[in-house]
Scaffold this motif. Structure first.
Motif, short mmCIF file in Angstrom:
data_model
loop_
_atom_site.label_atom_id
_atom_site.label_comp_id
_atom_site.label_asym_id
_atom_site.label_seq_id
_atom_site.Cartn_x
_atom_site.Cartn_y
_atom_site.Cartn_z
N ALA A 56 0.85 -1.25 0.03
CA ALA A 56 -0.09 0.01 -0.02
C ALA A 56 0.59 1.40 0.13
N THR A 57 0.39 2.43 -0.74
CA THR A 57 1.06 3.43 -0.64
C THR A 57 0.77 4.31 0.94
N ARG A 58 -0.08 4.02 1.83
CA ARG A 58 -0.54 4.48 3.02
C ARG A 58 -1.05 3.46 3.83
N VAL A 59 -0.93 3.62 5.10
CA VAL A 59 -1.51 2.90 6.17
C VAL A 59 -2.28 3.51 7.17
N VAL A 60 -3.42 2.95 7.48
CA VAL A 60 -3.94 3.37 8.70
C VAL A 60 -4.16 2.31 9.87
N LEU A 61 -3.66 2.53 11.12
CA LEU A 61 -3.60 1.85 12.22
C LEU A 61 -4.86 2.23 13.20
N PRO A 62 -5.92 1.37 13.06
CA PRO A 62 -6.85 1.90 13.96
C PRO A 62 -6.95 1.08 15.18
N GLY A 63 -7.87 1.29 16.17
CA GLY A 63 -7.82 0.76 17.48
C GLY A 63 -8.99 1.05 18.34
N GLN A 64 -9.61 0.34 19.06
CA GLN A 64 -10.86 0.75 20.02
C GLN A 64 -10.93 -0.18 20.86
N GLY A 65 -11.35 0.19 22.09
CA GLY A 65 -11.71 -0.72 22.96
C GLY A 65 -10.38 -0.62 24.07
N ALA A 66 -10.18 -1.78 24.79
CA ALA A 66 -9.23 -2.09 25.80
C ALA A 66 -7.74 -2.24 24.87
N ILE A 67 -6.56 -1.41 25.44
CA ILE A 67 -5.53 -1.60 24.80
C ILE A 67 -4.85 -2.92 25.01
N ARG A 68 -4.85 -3.65 26.16
CA ARG A 68 -4.55 -4.94 26.22
C ARG A 68 -5.15 -5.81 25.12
N ASP A 69 -6.27 -5.63 24.96
CA ASP A 69 -7.02 -6.46 23.54
C ASP A 69 -6.45 -6.08 22.46
N CYS A 70 -6.30 -4.92 22.16
CA CYS A 70 -5.68 -4.59 20.68
C CYS A 70 -4.26 -5.03 20.73
N MET A 71 -3.50 -4.77 21.73
CA MET A 71 -2.01 -5.55 21.74
C MET A 71 -2.03 -6.96 21.41
N GLY A 72 -2.98 -7.61 22.21
CA GLY A 72 -3.19 -8.96 21.98
C GLY A 72 -3.65 -9.67 20.77
N GLU A 73 -4.42 -8.89 20.30
CA GLU A 73 -5.43 -9.29 18.86
C GLU A 73 -3.99 -8.90 17.84
N LEU A 74 -3.29 -7.88 17.94
CA LEU A 74 -2.24 -7.40 16.99
C LEU A 74 -1.15 -8.61 16.95
N GLU A 75 -0.89 -9.40 18.11
CA GLU A 75 0.07 -10.51 18.21
C GLU A 75 -0.73 -11.78 17.56
N ARG A 76 -1.92 -11.74 17.89
CA ARG A 76 -2.60 -12.97 17.54
C ARG A 76 -2.52 -13.26 15.88
N ALA A 77 -2.84 -11.86 15.34
CA ALA A 77 -2.96 -11.74 13.83
C ALA A 77 -1.71 -11.91 13.09
N GLU A 78 -0.42 -12.08 13.88
CA GLU A 78 0.64 -12.05 13.53
C GLU A 78 1.11 -10.86 12.71
N LEU A 79 0.82 -9.46 13.25
CA LEU A 79 0.95 -8.29 12.52
C LEU A 79 1.79 -7.30 13.46
N ARG A 80 2.04 -7.62 14.58
CA ARG A 80 2.95 -7.09 15.47
C ARG A 80 4.56 -6.69 14.75
N GLY A 81 5.08 -7.65 14.24
CA GLY A 81 6.34 -7.27 13.49
C GLY A 81 6.10 -6.58 12.15
N LEU A 82 5.19 -6.57 11.61
CA LEU A 82 4.85 -5.71 10.44
C LEU A 82 4.79 -4.34 11.02
N VAL A 83 3.66 -3.94 11.81
CA VAL A 83 3.61 -2.95 12.25
C VAL A 83 4.95 -1.89 12.89
N ASP A 84 5.64 -2.64 13.62
CA ASP A 84 7.04 -2.43 14.07
C ASP A 84 8.01 -2.09 12.74
N GLU A 85 8.02 -2.70 11.82
CA GLU A 85 8.67 -2.69 10.63
C GLU A 85 8.31 -1.32 9.80
#
Length: 213
Positions: A40-69
């Motif tokens: 993509a040329t641009r990226v949007v990182l949304p989030g809603q609810g509890a940050i614990r759940d957002c961080m957990g779901e980012l890990e579960r979806a195996e996207l944490r490393g990509l977002v760090d990148e």
């Protein structure tokens, strides 16, 4: 030209996508596919609810490393929204302490629900509704948006950034200065919901679509 809204199971994805479609000629995709996000040329990182759940779901979806990148290499503009802003910080007070992405220095703190308003009534937490946002410093995403324009908020926790140079907008609530617009390089993030903030919110999204950091 594609704008990818990262789908990791959390966030107001379809409302964000619809608002982007309103201001952009680019193709808008809601996706969890790393290849599509990287392409993509641009990226949007949304989030809603509890940050614990957002961080957990980012890990579960195996996207944490990509977002760090994406955060580390500044290869394209990225817009964080709501908890997508809070996740950029080092740590949140929520649930006794949650480690975040650590991209920007600072903490996510809870509003003091014992604060009183001018009528001696206890202020409500979460902070929900419209509030003025002061421009702490200029940024391309503020183009055409008045200082102290109103945006729509829903949050009990707020960002307190350690480096003032990375703060672009702030609002005051419950005795706290909340840093509701922060950024560095090709990254910009807001606590409020631009997709729910009428003309000012759409203008910010339009500016993001046109932004060439």
């Amino acid at each position: 030209m594609t704008i990818a809204v990262i789908d990791y199971g959390m966030g107001n994805l379809h409302s964000v996508a619809k608002a982007l479609e309103h201001v952009a000629d680019e193709n808008i995709v809601i996706t969890s596919d790393p290849r599509a996000i990287r392409g993509a040329t641009r990226v949007v990182l949304p989030g809603q609810g509890a940050i614990r759940d957002c961080m957990g779901e980012l890990e579960r979806a195996e996207l944490r490393g990509l977002v760090d990148e994406l955060l580390s290499n500044h290869s394209k503009p990225l817009l964080g929204i709501c908890v997508g802003q809070q996740m950029l910080m080092e740590r949140s007070e929520e649930n006794g302490g949650i480690d975040c992405l650590g991209y920007l220095k600072g903490a996510v703190k809870r509003f003091d629900d014992k604060q009183l308003d001018e009528h001696a009534q206890r202020l409500k937490v979460p902070h929900m509704g419209w509030n003025h946002v002061s421009h702490i410093q200029g940024h391309a995403l503020w183009d055409g948006i008045e200082d102290k324009a109103r945006f729509y908020f829903v949050h009990s926790y707020y960002v307190s950034a350690s480096e003032r140079s990375q703060v672009f907008g702030a609002t005051h609530y419950a005795g706290a200065e909340a840093h509701v617009a922060i950024g560095k390089g090709s990254i910009f993030a807001v606590q409020f919901h631009p997709e729910k903030s009428a003309a000012a919110g759409l203008k910010l999204l339009e500016n993001f679509v046109r932004w060439q950091p």
